[in-house]
Design a protein around this motif. Structure first.
Motif, PDB file in Angstrom:
ATOM      1  N   PRO A 298     -48.606   1.494-111.356  1.00  0.00           N
ATOM      2  CA  PRO A 298     -48.356   2.607-112.276  1.00  0.00           C
ATOM      3  C   PRO A 298     -48.730   3.955-111.647  1.00  0.00           C
ATOM      4  CG  PRO A 298     -49.620   0.844-113.323  1.00  0.00           C
ATOM      5  CD  PRO A 298     -49.619   0.569-111.861  1.00  0.00           C
ATOM      6  N   GLU A 299     -48.017   4.998-112.071  1.00  0.00           N
ATOM      7  CA  GLU A 299     -48.307   6.369-111.634  1.00  0.00           C
ATOM      8  C   GLU A 299     -48.382   6.471-110.111  1.00  0.00           C
ATOM      9  OE1 GLU A 299     -48.457   8.809-113.719  1.00  0.00           O
ATOM     10  OE2 GLU A 299     -48.593   7.750-115.635  1.00  0.00           O
ATOM     11  N   THR A 300     -47.494   5.770-109.419  1.00  0.00           N
ATOM     12  CA  THR A 300     -47.570   5.700-107.957  1.00  0.00           C
ATOM     13  C   THR A 300     -46.180   5.865-107.358  1.00  0.00           C
ATOM     14  OG1 THR A 300     -49.449   4.190-108.100  1.00  0.00           O
ATOM     15  CG2 THR A 300     -48.320   4.317-105.986  1.00  0.00           C
ATOM     16  N   GLU A 301     -46.096   6.659-106.295  1.00  0.00           N
ATOM     17  CA  GLU A 301     -44.879   6.757-105.508  1.00  0.00           C
ATOM     18  C   GLU A 301     -44.945   5.711-104.386  1.00  0.00           C
ATOM     19  OE1 GLU A 301     -42.239   8.507-106.114  1.00  0.00           O
ATOM     20  OE2 GLU A 301     -43.113   9.462-107.889  1.00  0.00           O
ATOM     21  N   PRO A 302     -43.814   5.205-103.937  1.00  0.00           N
ATOM     22  CA  PRO A 302     -43.835   4.125-102.938  1.00  0.00           C
ATOM     23  C   PRO A 302     -44.225   4.582-101.535  1.00  0.00           C
ATOM     24  CG  PRO A 302     -41.579   4.767-103.419  1.00  0.00           C
ATOM     25  CD  PRO A 302     -42.440   5.518-104.386  1.00  0.00           C
ATOM     26  N   GLY A 303     -44.297   5.908-101.302  1.00  0.00           N
ATOM     27  CA  GLY A 303     -44.613   6.397 -99.970  1.00  0.00           C
ATOM     28  C   GLY A 303     -46.022   6.059 -99.536  1.00  0.00           C
ATOM     29  N   HIS A 304     -46.860   7.082 -99.351  1.00  0.00           N
ATOM     30  CA  HIS A 304     -48.212   6.856 -98.831  1.00  0.00           C
ATOM     31  C   HIS A 304     -49.057   6.003 -99.776  1.00  0.00           C
ATOM     32  CE1 HIS A 304     -52.025   7.593 -96.885  1.00  0.00           C
ATOM     33  NE2 HIS A 304     -52.509   7.978 -98.065  1.00  0.00           N
ATOM     34  N   ALA A 305     -49.095   6.368-101.069  1.00  0.00           N
ATOM     35  CA  ALA A 305     -49.968   5.660-102.016  1.00  0.00           C
ATOM     36  C   ALA A 305     -49.537   4.212-102.198  1.00  0.00           C
ATOM     37  CB  ALA A 305     -49.981   6.389-103.357  1.00  0.00           C
ATOM     38  N   GLY A 306     -48.232   3.996-102.328  1.00  0.00           N
ATOM     39  CA  GLY A 306     -47.757   2.646-102.554  1.00  0.00           C
ATOM     40  C   GLY A 306     -47.922   1.749-101.346  1.00  0.00           C
ATOM     41  N   SER A 307     -47.677   2.307-100.153  1.00  0.00           N
ATOM     42  CA  SER A 307     -47.774   1.503 -98.934  1.00  0.00           C
ATOM     43  C   SER A 307     -49.203   1.288 -98.480  1.00  0.00           C
ATOM     44  CB  SER A 307     -46.979   2.185 -97.804  1.00  0.00           C
ATOM     45  OG  SER A 307     -45.625   2.330 -98.160  1.00  0.00           O
TER      46      SER A 307
END
Length: 372
Positions: A298-307
């Motif tokens: 939740p509340e996460t973009e797949p770029g830095h935070a998600g990876s």
């Protein structure tokens, strides 16, 4: 709202655990006040001798202590730590002590007092636990018999032991029956409470079985779909976003073929444990099927935070013994990440994550690919 509701909540609180006990306590307070009124306006002036009237202040003090002590203690919540939070057994013993004393000092009231002793025991029927019921009833019987023996030994004026025995002993027998019945009621409530607790535990176990994968303990595919649907609805309402990762363990079939399915199960379980430890508390991971897992962030973009969380999990897995039967075995995974788009369905989101996972495998595995 009822105009009396604030006053009722002030007196009885909003805590359902205390409302019943406070109601019984207030009923007892009403009885004490009625007894005081009866003593001062009728019994003392009309039925008691001058010598007996001196005991009026003793009874008054006894009742005022009960009025000023029990309700504040129960209302404060202090007694919730006890097995008898309503202090019902203590109140029964306290009230019975006054009645037994009245039996001794007011001969004109003896028959009535013995009847009141039996009535007092009924107050414990709806709340006392078996042990407390026996304590309250046993204390009352003991006090009454002790008073009868004391008055017999002291040769109290106007007291005929034989005549009083015909009233005291049957009263003790009735008190014993009431105590036994109160104990049985307590046992029945205890059994029902135990059965309710067992039923609640069984219901929770069934619910967990319906929600979780039996091998890994992670959420199963059905629950994951429900949670992703819920995230879509929340993101639509709030205007926020979230992403998912579709994770596939690399060459898992080779693990089963080489080491056997028991080792394969160990690997799945170890992966699930490490994933729960590495991912954030707000992230949700579940088993999608076979060696595939889904992570909802939740509340996460797949770029830095998600990876980042997936990269951390990869590092941990390289240093983790996955199975005691194959201690040298290590495993990697491929992942496809996709951020939810406004108006997108769960199926569309999962399809894009699956396409990204396919690209990760095609590019050599052991990597994460973000869907476009």
């Amino acid at each position: 709202m009822n105009k009396w509701q604030p006053l009722v909540e002030l007196i009885l609180t909003t805590d359902p655990r205390r409302r019943t006990t406070l109601g019984m306590c207030l009923l007892g307070t009403g009885v004490y006040l009625g007894f005081l009124a009866l003593i001062w306006w009728y019994i003392a002036p009309n039925l008691l001798s001058d010598e007996e009237r001196t005991w009026t202040w003793v009874f008054t003090t006894h009742e005022l202590i009960a009025i000023g002590l029990f309700y504040p203690l129960i209302r404060s919540g202090y007694t919730l730590r006890y097995d008898d939070p309503g202090l019902v057994a203590v109140q029964i013993i306290w009230a019975s002590a006054a009645v037994v004393l009245g039996y001794a000092v007011a001969p004109v009231m003896r028959t009535g007092n013995l009847q009141i002793l039996c009535l007092i025991q009924v107050f414990g029927f709806i709340s006392l636990r078996p042990r407390s019921a026996v304590l309250a009833g046993g204390a009352t019987i003991t006090m009454l018999l002790t008073m009868w023996v004391t008055m017999t030994v002291l040769h109290s004026p106007g007291f005929n032991p034989a005549d009083e025995a015909f009233q005291v002993f049957p009263t003790c027998f009735i008190l014993g029956l009431l105590t036994w019945q109160s104990r049985n009621f307590g046992l029945s409530r205890q059994r029902m409470a135990d059965e309710k607790a067992h039923l609640a535990a069984a219901t929770e176990r069934v619910r967990q079985i319906a929600l979780r994968d039996p091998l890994t303990g992670l959420f199963n595919r059905q629950h994951l779909q429900t949670r992703i649907d819920a995230e879509c609805d929340r993101a639509t309402r709030s205007g926020s976003s979230f992403c998912i990762a579709l994770v596939d363990l690399d060459h898992f079939k080779r693990v089963n073929d080489t080491h056997g399915h028991h080792v394969g199960d160990d690997v799945l379980l170890a992966f699930a444990q490490q994933a729960r430890a590495c991912l954030r508390e707000t992230d949700l991971i579940g088993r999608w099927g076979g060696e595939e897992f889904v992570v909802v962030m939740p509340e996460t973009e797949p770029g830095h935070a998600g990876s980042h969380g997936l990269a951390r999990l990869k590092e941990v897995l390289l240093g983790t013994e996955l199975s005691a039967q194959a201690p040298e075995l290590r495993i990697t995974f491929s992942a496809g990440l996709a951020a939810w788009r406004a108006g997108e369905s769960t199926e569309q989101l999962l399809q894009r994550a699956d396409q990204a996972l396919y690209l990760a495998k095609a590019q050599g595995r052991n990597r994460s690919v973000i869907a476009g």
